[in-house]
Structure formats: C-alpha cells, structure tokens
Design a protein around this motif. Structure first.
Motif, mmCIF file in Angstrom:
data_model
loop_
_atom_site.group_PDB
_atom_site.id
_atom_site.type_symbol
_atom_site.label_atom_id
_atom_site.label_comp_id
_atom_site.label_asym_id
_atom_site.label_seq_id
_atom_site.Cartn_x
_atom_site.Cartn_y
_atom_site.Cartn_z
ATOM 1 N N MET A 1 27.415 -53.256 4.490
ATOM 2 C CA MET A 1 27.215 -54.018 3.250
ATOM 3 C C MET A 1 28.196 -55.185 3.210
ATOM 4 S SD MET A 1 27.446 -52.673 -0.699
ATOM 5 C CE MET A 1 25.965 -51.678 -0.485
ATOM 6 N N ALA A 2 27.743 -56.306 2.664
ATOM 7 C CA ALA A 2 28.602 -57.483 2.609
ATOM 8 C C ALA A 2 29.770 -57.253 1.663
ATOM 9 C CB ALA A 2 27.790 -58.702 2.151
ATOM 10 N N THR A 3 30.895 -57.872 2.016
ATOM 11 C CA THR A 3 32.035 -57.796 1.114
ATOM 12 C C THR A 3 31.799 -58.716 -0.059
ATOM 13 O OG1 THR A 3 33.205 -59.585 2.197
ATOM 14 C CG2 THR A 3 33.554 -57.366 3.079
ATOM 15 N N GLU A 4 32.648 -58.563 -1.109
ATOM 16 C CA GLU A 4 32.481 -59.388 -2.300
ATOM 17 C C GLU A 4 32.580 -60.865 -1.960
ATOM 18 O OE1 GLU A 4 34.543 -60.051 -6.694
ATOM 19 O OE2 GLU A 4 34.937 -58.242 -5.519
ATOM 20 N N ASP A 5 33.489 -61.212 -0.967
ATOM 21 C CA ASP A 5 33.665 -62.617 -0.607
ATOM 22 C C ASP A 5 32.420 -63.193 0.050
ATOM 23 O OD1 ASP A 5 36.210 -62.607 -1.608
ATOM 24 O OD2 ASP A 5 37.173 -62.165 0.316
ATOM 25 N N ASP A 6 31.642 -62.326 0.714
ATOM 26 C CA ASP A 6 30.439 -62.791 1.402
ATOM 27 C C ASP A 6 29.214 -62.774 0.503
ATOM 28 O OD1 ASP A 6 31.907 -63.079 3.718
ATOM 29 O OD2 ASP A 6 31.540 -61.006 4.333
ATOM 30 N N THR A 7 29.314 -62.135 -0.645
ATOM 31 C CA THR A 7 28.173 -62.000 -1.532
ATOM 32 C C THR A 7 27.992 -63.265 -2.361
ATOM 33 O OG1 THR A 7 28.607 -59.638 -1.711
ATOM 34 C CG2 THR A 7 27.126 -60.599 -3.349
ATOM 35 N N PRO A 8 26.769 -63.818 -2.406
ATOM 36 C CA PRO A 8 26.550 -65.025 -3.214
ATOM 37 C C PRO A 8 26.928 -64.783 -4.677
ATOM 38 C CG PRO A 8 24.662 -64.574 -1.799
ATOM 39 C CD PRO A 8 25.562 -63.373 -1.709
ATOM 40 N N ALA A 9 27.416 -65.848 -5.324
ATOM 41 C CA ALA A 9 27.863 -65.729 -6.712
ATOM 42 C C ALA A 9 26.736 -65.277 -7.624
ATOM 43 C CB ALA A 9 28.434 -67.062 -7.193
ATOM 44 N N TRP A 10 25.514 -65.773 -7.381
ATOM 45 C CA TRP A 10 24.392 -65.393 -8.249
ATOM 46 C C TRP A 10 24.114 -63.911 -8.148
ATOM 47 C CZ3 TRP A 10 20.115 -62.844 -6.546
ATOM 48 C CH2 TRP A 10 19.833 -62.899 -5.171
ATOM 49 N N ARG A 11 24.302 -63.345 -6.940
ATOM 50 C CA ARG A 11 24.023 -61.918 -6.770
ATOM 51 C C ARG A 11 25.080 -61.070 -7.460
ATOM 52 N NH1 ARG A 11 20.500 -59.119 -3.593
ATOM 53 N NH2 ARG A 11 21.068 -56.929 -3.292
ATOM 54 N N ARG A 12 26.349 -61.504 -7.391
ATOM 55 C CA ARG A 12 27.400 -60.780 -8.097
ATOM 56 C C ARG A 12 27.170 -60.841 -9.607
ATOM 57 N NH1 ARG A 12 30.918 -63.484 -4.521
ATOM 58 N NH2 ARG A 12 31.765 -64.736 -6.242
ATOM 59 N N PHE A 13 26.647 -61.992 -10.084
ATOM 60 C CA PHE A 13 26.378 -62.131 -11.518
ATOM 61 C C PHE A 13 25.266 -61.190 -11.960
ATOM 62 C CE2 PHE A 13 23.814 -64.167 -14.890
ATOM 63 C CZ PHE A 13 24.762 -64.183 -15.897
ATOM 64 N N VAL A 14 24.204 -61.089 -11.173
ATOM 65 C CA VAL A 14 23.036 -60.273 -11.552
ATOM 66 C C VAL A 14 23.295 -58.792 -11.351
ATOM 67 C CG1 VAL A 14 20.624 -59.765 -11.011
ATOM 68 C CG2 VAL A 14 21.407 -62.137 -11.116
ATOM 69 N N PHE A 15 23.977 -58.422 -10.260
ATOM 70 C CA PHE A 15 24.100 -57.011 -9.919
ATOM 71 C C PHE A 15 25.505 -56.446 -10.111
ATOM 72 C CE2 PHE A 15 20.552 -58.622 -7.379
ATOM 73 C CZ PHE A 15 19.568 -57.722 -7.716
ATOM 74 N N GLY A 16 26.511 -57.300 -10.256
ATOM 75 C CA GLY A 16 27.873 -56.813 -10.295
ATOM 76 C C GLY A 16 28.373 -56.519 -8.895
ATOM 77 N N ASP A 17 29.491 -55.817 -8.808
ATOM 78 C CA ASP A 17 30.054 -55.445 -7.518
ATOM 79 C C ASP A 17 29.243 -54.292 -6.946
ATOM 80 O OD1 ASP A 17 31.530 -54.671 -5.326
ATOM 81 O OD2 ASP A 17 33.467 -54.778 -6.341
#
Length: 464
Positions: A1-17
């Motif tokens: 699974m991608a780390t938080e740094d590799d995760t797009p900002a929009w995906r972190r916004f929609v799904f959280g960590d």
C-alpha cells in the motif's frame, strides 16, 4: 500500500489515512478503548435534538390546548419518546453498532440494505431540506435576500454542515460542546423575557386556547416531533462506555432536551405573533435580540444537520460494505446541497410525514429483536453467518409501515386527530407499536418453530 506521502491529496481528503482504520468504525463494533462518557454522548445527542421543528410543534400544541394542559401532554409524550430512544441507545451501547448494523441482525445481510436506503436516503433529503432554513434567514438578516446571495449561503452552510460530520464523532462532539450550552442559555433567556412580557406565569397560564385538540392527539404530536430522528440515535450512542451510559444519554437528550425545546416553542408561541409560530429566531427578533436569534438558529440547524450527514455516511458504508464513511458523507452532502439549491425546502412538511411513516417501524423491529428475541445476548458479527433476508423482521417492518400509512392523521386506528400540525399525526407511534408486536409474534410463531430460517450463530460465539 502506498505511504501517505505517495497518496494523492484528493484521495487522502476523500478516504482519510488508508493505513489506519476509520476512527468511527462504520462496519464494526466500537472497541472498549474508544468508548465515551455520559457528558460526551449527551452533548452530541442534545445537539442532534435541538431542531427548529420541535419549537414549532410546541407553539402549535400550546395554542391549541392552552399552556397548562400542554404541559401534561408534553410530559407524557416525552416520557414515551425518551424511553423509546433511550432503549435504542442502550442496545447500541451494548453492541457498539450503528442503527444500520443493528438492522443487519434484525433483517439479514440483504434485508439491511433496505434499512440503509430508508435511514440513509431519507437523511440525504433531510440535509437538503434543512439547509435553506438557516441560509434564508441569514440572507434576510443582512438585507441581501437575493437569489444569488441566498444560493451562495446555501453552498456555504452546506459545506460547514458537512465539515463536522466529515471529522466524525470527534468533530460533532466539539461542535456540540460549544453549541449546546449556548442554545440552553439563549432558550432560558428567551423564556424569561417572554414570561415577563406576558405578565408573569399567571398571564402565561391564563392565555386562551384555540381548542380542538385532545390529550391523545397532543401526545402523538409530541412523540412524532423527533421519533424518526431518534431511530438514528444509535449511530452516536454506540460510543457509550456502558449500556447504562447509553440509556441515560438517550433519556437526557430526548426527554429533557427535546422537552425543553418544545417548552421554549410553546412559551414563545403563546406570547409573540410570529411566523412560523414559536420560531426561535423570529421570537428573539421580536424581543430585540435578532443577532442572538441568528446565532441560535445557526447552531440549532448545524448541530442537527451534521448528524444527518453522519447518518447517511455510515448507512452508505453498510450498504456498500466499505469501511470508510467519508466518501458517502461527501457524496450525500453534494446531493443534499443540490436539492437545497433547487428549492427542496418547500418539501419540509411532506418530508417530515415520510420520515414519520417509514422510519419508526425499523426502530420497533430492532427493539423487539434485541430485547425479546436476542434477549440482549448479542453475538459479535464475526460469529454470525447472517441470513440474506430475515423474514420475521422484514414482514414485521412491512406490517408496521402499512399501519403507519393507513393510520396517518389518526391518534389510534379509527380515531381521527385534528390536523393542527400538517402531516400524519399518529403514524409514527402506530407504526412503531405495530412493528414491535408483529416481530415478536412472527419470531415465536415462525422462526422459533423452524418454519422460517434465521441466522447461524457459532456455538462458541462470544456474547457482548
């Protein structure tokens, strides 16, 4: 699974960590370490019940009966509503589950999808119907009640209402701990000024009534003001540290809190000629406190609407068996804002009628199931192989909903009630009682005798 740094900002916004579980556990039992105390649960539930419609109901019943008789009807009605919701809250605290996950036990894995639609879908509509209730008065207060400015406020308030739900229980708790004390102080202040303006308690109790409403009709109106919302209360009571805490938090919110709001509406409606009768903002404006009234209205609607957004978020999680609620909060909120922009607020009364007919029977089935069928010995979901459809619960719900529809506007079947408040007066209570009785009957006649199947529970299942 991608780390938080590799995760797009929009995906972190929609799904959280995505490396961490959703802190609100939309598809699981709330663990013991995440449970809350009485103050926290009560604050969130009190924020939920502080809704303007209860004020209007209090004003209308008080005008129809007179202040003294209204108090008696109010006490009886909120005792019924409080015990109903407190029981659901105790069940939720015991199981640590949302209303829709409790419905999985009562209706089956696929049968619960219908509960998701009823409990989640109706809240999307509720979200859209209620945003204009704060956007329009805000525009009027600033003297900018143009269509463009009102639309901008609808968008603004819709986003703010979503914001606290987006951050889950913690976000709603923070708002409620601020809003509830303010709303209580404002309500008490308004009652005090109104009593002084009418000439004291003697003037309040001596006001003439319009007549035409009996005790039973008044009680059903009191119960009906928030019985559909109360069916959603397990969504937050599941965080309670014990069954007792959940029960008392539900009782405090839906007996004391809702009763206080109803009383505030009755006092304001008795003293001031405003439209809608008893409206807190209009009453405070008549008392020379318009700015305070706007603040109270903002907090009043916000603390109810973020709960609606949270409700359709967890319902979406169960419906799609996805362990994140945020995508459903954002999607449902976007739909609600669009509904508000196209004028859904004109459907408030029909929507209240729909909620009163189709939501309470779900609560009746869940209470009957967990108290009299499971006898509160609830197995963990991991130890249950859920039937696709649990027919005893589904049939009981159909009976309850049918009774609610057929007896709309009646105190009890066959006894008509005056339509002082538009919508089905007796539907909510009639449907709830019918569903409760039907489920107990169907369970012991059909499921307990092996005529229809139920769930398979592991013989060594851990009981909550």
């Amino acid at each position: 699974m991608a780390t938080e740094d590799d995760t797009p900002a929009w995906r972190r916004f929609v799904f959280g960590d995505e490396d961490l579980p959703d802190p609100d556990y939309p598809l699981d039992h709330v663990p013991g370490g995440e449970r809350k105390g009485l103050v926290s649960i009560s604050a969130v539930l009190l924020g939920f019940v502080f809704f303007a419609g209860t004020l209007w109901a209090g004003a209308e019943v008080g005008a129809a009966m007179g202040f003294g008789p209204m108090l008696t009807a109010m006490a009886a009605g909120y005792a019924i509503l409080g015990i109903y919701v407190a029981t659901l809250c105790g069940i939720a605290a015991k199981a640590g589950l949302t209303t829709v996950l409790l419905a999985r036990y009562s209706f089956g894995s696929w049968g619960a999808k219908f509960a998701d639609l009823i409990l989640g879908g109706t809240q999307v509509g509720w979200f859209g119907v209620t945003i204009p209730m704060v956007a329009i008065p805000t525009a009027t207060f600033f003297g900018l009640d143009t269509p463009t400015f009102t639309a901008a406020l609808i968008l603004l308030w819709g986003v703010l209402h979503l914001a606290t739900a987006y951050f889950g229980y913690e976000g709603m708790e923070t708002l409620s701990l601020v809003a509830v004390p303010i709303l209580v102080v404002v309500g008490l202040l308004s009652i005090y000024i109104a009593v002084q303006d009418v000439g004291g308690l003697s003037g309040l109790f001596g006001a003439s009534s319009a007549g035409g409403m009996g005790f039973a009709a008044a009680v059903t109106i009191v119960v009906g003001t928030f019985i559909s919302g109360g069916t959603q209360a397990p969504n937050w009571a599941r965080f309670a540290s014990s069954t007792r805490v959940g029960f008392w938090a539900g009782l405090i919110a839906f007996l004391v809190g809702n009763g206080f709001l109803f009383l505030s509406g009755a006092v304001g409606g008795s003293v001031y000629d405003v439209t809608p009768a008893g409206d807190l903002y209009e009453v405070l404006a008549a008392q020379g406190l318009a700015a305070v009234g706007l603040l109270a209205l903002i907090l009043n609607i916000w603390t109810t609407n973020d709960n609606a957004a949270y409700a359709f978020g967890v319902a979406g999680s169960e419906a799609f068996e996805f362990d994140r609620k945020r995508p459903f909060i954002l999607t449902g909120g976007a739909i609600g804002i669009v509904l508000a922009l196209v004028g859904a607020d004109s459907l408030l009364i029909p929507w209240l009628s729909t909620l009163g007919q189709y939501v309470p029977p779900l609560g009746g089935v869940v209470i009957a199931d967990f108290l009299l069928c499971w006898r509160m010995r609830v197995p963990k979901m991991a130890d249950v192989r859920f039937a696709s459809v649990r027919w005893t619960g589904v049939l009981a719900y159909v009976v309850g909903a049918a009774v609610a529809v057929l007896t709309a506007g009646q105190v009890v079947p066959g006894l008509a009630a005056p339509q002082v408040i538009p919508g089905p007066v007796g539907a909510a209570l009639n449907g709830l009682v019918a569903a409760f009785i039907a489920h107990v009957a169907f369970y012991y006649l059909l499921e307990a005798n092996g005529i229809v199947g139920g769930h398979d529970v592991a013989s060594d299942a851990e009981r909550l």
